[in-house]
Design an enzyme around this catalytic site. Structure first.
Site, PDB file in Angstrom:
ATOM      1  N   MET A  14       0.977  -1.285   0.249  1.00  0.00           N
ATOM      2  CA  MET A  14      -0.389   0.031  -0.133  1.00  0.00           C
ATOM      3  C   MET A  14       0.955   1.134   0.001  1.00  0.00           C
ATOM      4  O   MET A  14       1.785   1.523   0.639  1.00  0.00           O
ATOM      5  CB  MET A  14      -1.069   0.088   1.037  1.00  0.00           C
ATOM      6  CG  MET A  14      -1.750  -1.248   1.836  1.00  0.00           C
ATOM      7  SD  MET A  14      -3.121  -1.263   3.054  1.00  0.00           S
ATOM      8  CE  MET A  14      -1.947  -2.282   4.061  1.00  0.00           C
ATOM      9  N   CYS A  96      -2.405  -1.717 -10.122  1.00  0.00           N
ATOM     10  CA  CYS A  96      -2.646   0.341 -10.258  1.00  0.00           C
ATOM     11  C   CYS A  96      -2.974   0.904 -11.019  1.00  0.00           C
ATOM     12  O   CYS A  96      -2.698   0.681 -11.999  1.00  0.00           O
ATOM     13  CB  CYS A  96      -0.748   0.729  -9.528  1.00  0.00           C
ATOM     14  SG  CYS A  96      -1.140   2.215  -8.368  1.00  0.00           S
ATOM     15  N   LYS A 135       0.455  -9.756  -9.514  1.00  0.00           N
ATOM     16  CA  LYS A 135      -0.514  -9.102  -8.142  1.00  0.00           C
ATOM     17  C   LYS A 135      -1.307  -8.193  -9.659  1.00  0.00           C
ATOM     18  O   LYS A 135      -0.940  -7.527  -9.803  1.00  0.00           O
ATOM     19  CB  LYS A 135      -0.834  -7.796  -7.048  1.00  0.00           C
ATOM     20  CG  LYS A 135      -1.295  -7.546  -6.178  1.00  0.00           C
ATOM     21  CD  LYS A 135      -1.182  -6.812  -4.937  1.00  0.00           C
ATOM     22  CE  LYS A 135      -2.530  -7.089  -4.131  1.00  0.00           C
ATOM     23  NZ  LYS A 135      -3.708  -5.964  -4.668  1.00  0.00           N
ATOM     24  N   ASN A 207      -7.459 -11.050  -2.890  1.00  0.00           N
ATOM     25  CA  ASN A 207      -7.369  -9.352  -2.470  1.00  0.00           C
ATOM     26  C   ASN A 207      -8.858  -8.456  -2.341  1.00  0.00           C
ATOM     27  O   ASN A 207      -8.926  -8.877  -3.683  1.00  0.00           O
ATOM     28  CB  ASN A 207      -5.950  -8.762  -2.824  1.00  0.00           C
ATOM     29  CG  ASN A 207      -5.670  -7.050  -2.583  1.00  0.00           C
ATOM     30  OD1 ASN A 207      -5.586  -7.012  -2.935  1.00  0.00           O
ATOM     31  ND2 ASN A 207      -5.987  -7.452  -1.011  1.00  0.00           N
ATOM     32  N   GLY A 229      -6.209  -5.862   3.161  1.00  0.00           N
ATOM     33  CA  GLY A 229      -4.939  -4.391   2.985  1.00  0.00           C
ATOM     34  C   GLY A 229      -5.291  -3.251   4.059  1.00  0.00           C
ATOM     35  O   GLY A 229      -4.787  -3.175   4.609  1.00  0.00           O
ATOM     36  N   ARG A 230      -6.599  -2.583   3.984  1.00  0.00           N
ATOM     37  CA  ARG A 230      -6.708  -1.359   4.478  1.00  0.00           C
ATOM     38  C   ARG A 230      -7.587  -2.022   6.330  1.00  0.00           C
ATOM     39  O   ARG A 230      -7.185  -1.666   6.878  1.00  0.00           O
ATOM     40  CB  ARG A 230      -7.735  -0.606   3.886  1.00  0.00           C
ATOM     41  CG  ARG A 230      -7.369   0.598   2.717  1.00  0.00           C
ATOM     42  CD  ARG A 230      -8.942   1.675   1.840  1.00  0.00           C
ATOM     43  NE  ARG A 230      -9.470   0.085   0.815  1.00  0.00           N
ATOM     44  CZ  ARG A 230     -10.433  -0.011   0.419  1.00  0.00           C
ATOM     45  NH1 ARG A 230     -11.138   1.415   1.078  1.00  0.00           N
ATOM     46  NH2 ARG A 230     -11.482  -1.057   0.274  1.00  0.00           N
TER      47      ARG A 230
END
Length: 319
Positions: A14, A96, A135, A207, A229-230
């Protein structure tokens, strides 16, 4: 649930969050979780300050370096540098959606060029002895659906990789910000499940959107690993709880973690660093617990002071 694999529990790369101090903190919470760096471009790895960009504490291992790039030769060179620095895995970012990444012709836009992704991964694998992974998203712009994802992975897997991490949302390269791309495109877990059924020989890590222990365990019935993640950043204790639920080692108590981070922060400050470099990652440690608000307030109001020292962590502890 499948037998434990090195990718059973991972923390996502991240930007601006998973720096070396964050990873050290997460390692204390979950000794066997797989950690990932923020994305680093090939140009930065090859030409930049390697200690600042790539340095890490050995305690963070196993830790993976995530690279951004689209030139096979440059990715091979950057992967070699990463392996020489001691990283346990080199991961290619094909997910991304930011404008900056698109201008560099890497990230999610690479999903439109699966043969190039295959060649990049093959070059990286030829350059290093550590695992090379990718990813990705489930789709990008108008390219979407289960058939597209399966065809993409069919091509990409020709590189010889054995692990793919899939953010179970598509990416919109125009019209949505990176933050919106993490929230607005709907989750499609069933496409990732179908991917695992189609490629049983691959480690498939899911994910996206996992925020509870129950969700994580449910997904692990379908895939080989999950990546938080978050949720891991905003409620880091979930890493300890989930590790325990999976039969993996985990931190004994939040207070023990604070004590260890106090010692770590002291060394960082003695080396010329500032307390907030470390403390900013710890704001969510008491999420959902009595005193969580006072902990956050005490750190937020004081850790940026020039004279802030590691004793602030103890001063801020909930009663």
């Amino acid at each position: 649930m499948p037998a434990a694999s090195p990718y059973l529990l991972c923390v996502a790369p991240m930007m601006d969050w998973t720096d070396r101090h964050c990873r050290y903190f997460h390692r204390l919470l979950a000794p066997e979780v797989r950690l990932y760096t923020e994305m680093v471009t090939t140009g930065a790895v090859i030409h930049g300050d390697r200690e600042r960009l790539l340095g890490f504490d050995p305690a963070e291992r196993p830790v993976a370096l995530q690279l951004g790039g689209s030139e096979p030769d440059e990715l091979a060179r950057a992967a070699r540098i990463g392996a020489e620095c001691g990283y346990d895995e080199i991961n290619l970012n094909v997910g991304c959606p930011s404008d900056r990444v698109q201008k560099g012709r890497f990230g999610a836009c690479l999903m439109k060029e699966p043969a190039l992704v295959r060649d990049c991964l093959a070059a990286m694998r030829a350059a290093v002895d550590v695992p090379v992974t990718v990813k990705t998203r489930i789709g990008v712009d108008e390219l979407e659906g289960e058939d597209f994802l399966l065809e993409f992975v069919d091509t990409v897997s020709e590189s010889g990789i054995d692990t793919i991490i899939v953010h179970a949302r598509k990416a919109w390269l125009q019209g949505l910000s990176p933050k919106e791309n993490r929230e607005i495109p709907p989750l499609a877990y069933e496409q990732v499940h179908a991917l695992k059924r189609r490629f049983p020989e691959l480690n498939v890590v899911l994910n996206g959107g996992i925020v509870t222990i129950e969700q994580a365990l449910e997904q692990l019935e379908q895939v080989d690993g999950i990546m938080l993640g978050r949720a891991a950043y905003q409620n880091p204790w979930i890493l300890a709880e989930l590790s325990g639920a999976l039969g993996l080692p985990s931190a004994g108590s939040r207070h023990a973690v604070v004590e260890a981070m106090q010692a770590y922060a002291r060394l960082h400050i003695e080396g010329g660093g500032r307390l907030h470099h470390v403390g900013r990652h710890m704001l969510g440690l008491f999420h959902g617990q009595p005193g969580a608000r006072s902990w956050r307030r005490m750190l937020s109001q004081n850790m940026h002071r020039a004279d802030a020292g590691p004793e602030l962590f103890f001063d801020a502890l909930p009663e």
